[in-house]
Each structure stands twice: as structure tokens, then as C-alpha cells.
Design an enzyme around this catalytic site. Sequence first.
Site, mmCIF file in Angstrom:
data_model
loop_
_atom_site.group_PDB
_atom_site.id
_atom_site.type_symbol
_atom_site.label_atom_id
_atom_site.label_comp_id
_atom_site.label_asym_id
_atom_site.label_seq_id
_atom_site.Cartn_x
_atom_site.Cartn_y
_atom_site.Cartn_z
ATOM 1 N N CYS A 115 0.884 -1.693 -0.189
ATOM 2 C CA CYS A 115 -0.369 0.229 -0.053
ATOM 3 C C CYS A 115 0.429 1.293 0.227
ATOM 4 O O CYS A 115 1.141 1.739 -1.006
ATOM 5 C CB CYS A 115 -1.201 -0.355 1.422
ATOM 6 N N HIS A 132 -3.355 -4.706 0.246
ATOM 7 C CA HIS A 132 -3.628 -5.937 1.030
ATOM 8 C C HIS A 132 -3.402 -7.474 1.444
ATOM 9 O O HIS A 132 -4.541 -7.722 1.156
ATOM 10 C CB HIS A 132 -4.956 -5.047 2.028
ATOM 11 N N GLU A 171 -2.846 -9.280 3.740
ATOM 12 C CA GLU A 171 -3.365 -10.171 4.506
ATOM 13 C C GLU A 171 -4.677 -9.741 4.795
ATOM 14 O O GLU A 171 -5.710 -11.114 6.238
ATOM 15 C CB GLU A 171 -3.025 -9.395 6.046
#
Length: 430
Positions: free
Chosen positions: A318, A402, A404
Site C-alpha cells: 500500500c 492488502h 493480509e
Amino acid sequence: MAMATRTLGFVLPTSFSSQPSFDRRGRGFRVSIIRCSASPLTLSTSGVAEKPWTSYNARLVLEDGSIWPAKTFGAPGTRIAELVFNTSLTGYQEILTDPSYAGQFVLMTNPQIGNTGVNPDDEESGQCFLTGLVIRNLSISTSNWRCTKTLADYLTERNIMGVYDLDTRAITRRLREDGSLIGVLSTEESKTDDELLQMSRSWDIVGIDLISDVSCKSPYEWVDKTNPEWDFNTNSRDGKSYKVIAYDFGIKQNILRRLSSYGCQITVVPSTWPASETLKMNPDGILFSNGPGDPSAVPYAVETVKELLGKVPVYGICMGHQLLGQALGGKTFKMKFGHHGGNHPVRNNRTGQVEISAQNHNYAVDPASLPGGVEVTHVNLNDGSCAGLSFPAMNVMSLQYHPEASPGPHDSDNAFREFIELMKRSKQSS
């Protein structure tokens, strides 16, 4: 306070058995009169009954001049921020505690929020960083086995404004057509609409260093892994350990948990941590984390990234991806309304596979500005923007989104394994 009661009469159509009555259309019904006491009405000292529902007691005023009456369910006051919309269906607590939302109001497009309450396990950081939450309907009840308190209580305790009963669909369309807008949330009746409008037009999020306020102040070790109850991809790990320095530009805890679950020993350092000190720690790899705001507003972070390129494998997520883009010689730009949600399709250019990803950013790397040798590895299929980079000559990899998730799908979790492989190859060749 005085109390008053009323007797109500209801005429209910029912099925009939004999000697029925008929209406003008020939339909039969039996008349039943039910008399009952309504809930007591609370009378104020002036003798006027108080309303049993919440009245409109807040306003959202946008810089385009639109004014949206609302009802408040969080902290009172007046706050200014950039308004963005998020299309995630779940995970509002992770969104509330994601440091990347610093300086922003988040409007949830999912029409009902608060159904599952909040719990201590879904935090992405130690506090709420967004400025306010804007929703359509606030759930009147919570239903989840992990719930410890309501969303309204949670926001009030953390001094975060929350408003509901706005036309979030209309506001979202306005943001899609006009782009992200600066707005003011206020519960203060003493402030006029014109005053709030002038406030919204006197502030801008572009060029503000938001990272300094969300980054840690000193290094610390991270050891927690993903809870085994929620873990996945456990068969793809080789059991070896890798030392990783994670630059905290606003890092989410689940990024650290995923790295730890893949065998990394992690030291988290502040955003201003000198590159020379990082190299003294002799890491196997470096992570540049997510974070809020404009990458061009933090030139010190870009310089740090430049000093570390080519020394050890690096991985940007990011904000870290955008900082790598600038450090490699590219440019970044502010998007019209950004990407915020858990349903963004991304194509892996190397494999042709499509991942559904979780994203949260208002800036992007301009691929046309990148020097030769830098490969665009991922593309957002909604708008064709750059979603991933690789520079093999310097052991660089990055993702704009992202991996995760939290909240979101787990399609991209293998990116952590790819970082492990990058560090592994580097160690073998050294």
C-alpha cells in the site's frame, strides 16, 4: 416529569365463520375491537411529550455545498476530514482501527452496520484512527458470540464521531461522480451551515504528513502469529526463520501476524528510523508498510527507501508500494475516489490469475513514469491502475493492496510466501 397513558382501539379484518360483515368489494370480515395501553409517554416539564425515537441532531456538510442531516451515535463535536466510501460488507471494526484511514470519514455502502457489535480480537491497531463513521442504518441489536459491546458505546469511548440515517447511496454516487470531498461532521447547533461549509473549504488533505501521527515512537519486537483457529496456507511454509525489519507507516497488526506465521522474526521501527540503523541490524528483508495520506508529503520516507534499495530484499504494501514507486524514479498521483473495500479484482500479469483483493488507498503509482527494468506485476481490473511492482535487479516486490485482507478475501496471502522465497534466494546467493 409527568406520565401519561393512552387507550388505543384497532379494527382488524379476520376470517369469518358465520354472519359475516362485508365491505364494499364484497370481502368478508369480522370486526374485533382490541383495547390496550400504549407505552407510557414521558412528558417534559413544559408538558410536551418527548419523542420515543432519535431526532436529527447532526449534519454532514460537504465542500460542494450539499448538507446532509443525520443522527449521531458516537462522540459529539465538530470534525473535518476527507470523505471516502468503503464497499466492504463486513469488518467495520478492522476498518475503524486501520491507521491508513487517518484524516478521513469512512462511509460504509453496506446499508446496516453494527449487527455484530465489537470485540477485542478484531483490532488492527491500538486505537481508532479515522475521524468519523458514516452509515445508513445502525443496528438496534447485536448478535455475535464474540461481542463485548455495541458499536455506539465503542465509538463514544474512543471519542470518534458516528452518524446514521443519511442517504449513503446518494452520497456514494456523488463521490463517484465528483471524487472524494472534504466534509465537516457536527453536532453543534450553534454552528451555522455556512460556517461548516467554510470550514470544509479551508482544509485539504493533500500534502499533509499523516504518517508521523500513526507510526510507533520506538522499535519493538513482534511475536504474535495468526490464531490457529483462523490460520490458513499452513502447508506452504518451510519452517525456516527470517529476520525482518518492518517500517511502521501505519502498519496493520494482521500484516505482522501473517509474516510471523510464515516464520519471520520481526522488529517494528518508526517511520523516521535511519536506514543506517536498519542495516546494522543485519535483516534478511525489509517491509515497508501501509499508511495514510499522500506519499509525496513524506520525502524523508522516500529517502530512507532509496538508501535501502539493493541492500536486502524489500517488500512494500500500500503506502510502502507507493514509496517504492517514487524511490525507483516513478511518480504517484491522487485518484478520483480511491479504492476502499474488500471486493476489488486484480490480475496477476505473471500467472494470468485473478485475485479478489482488499484495498484502501487514494493514491497510485503511474506505471508510465517508471524506469526500465521495473515490472508491473498486478493490475486492478476495475480501472487498470498499477496494483503491484517488481524490480528483480534490486530484489524489490510490492503490492498496492492488502494481502493480509482483514477484512477481506485471502486470495493474495501467497504474496507473503513470495517474500519469503525472495529472502531465501537472496541468502542462498550471498
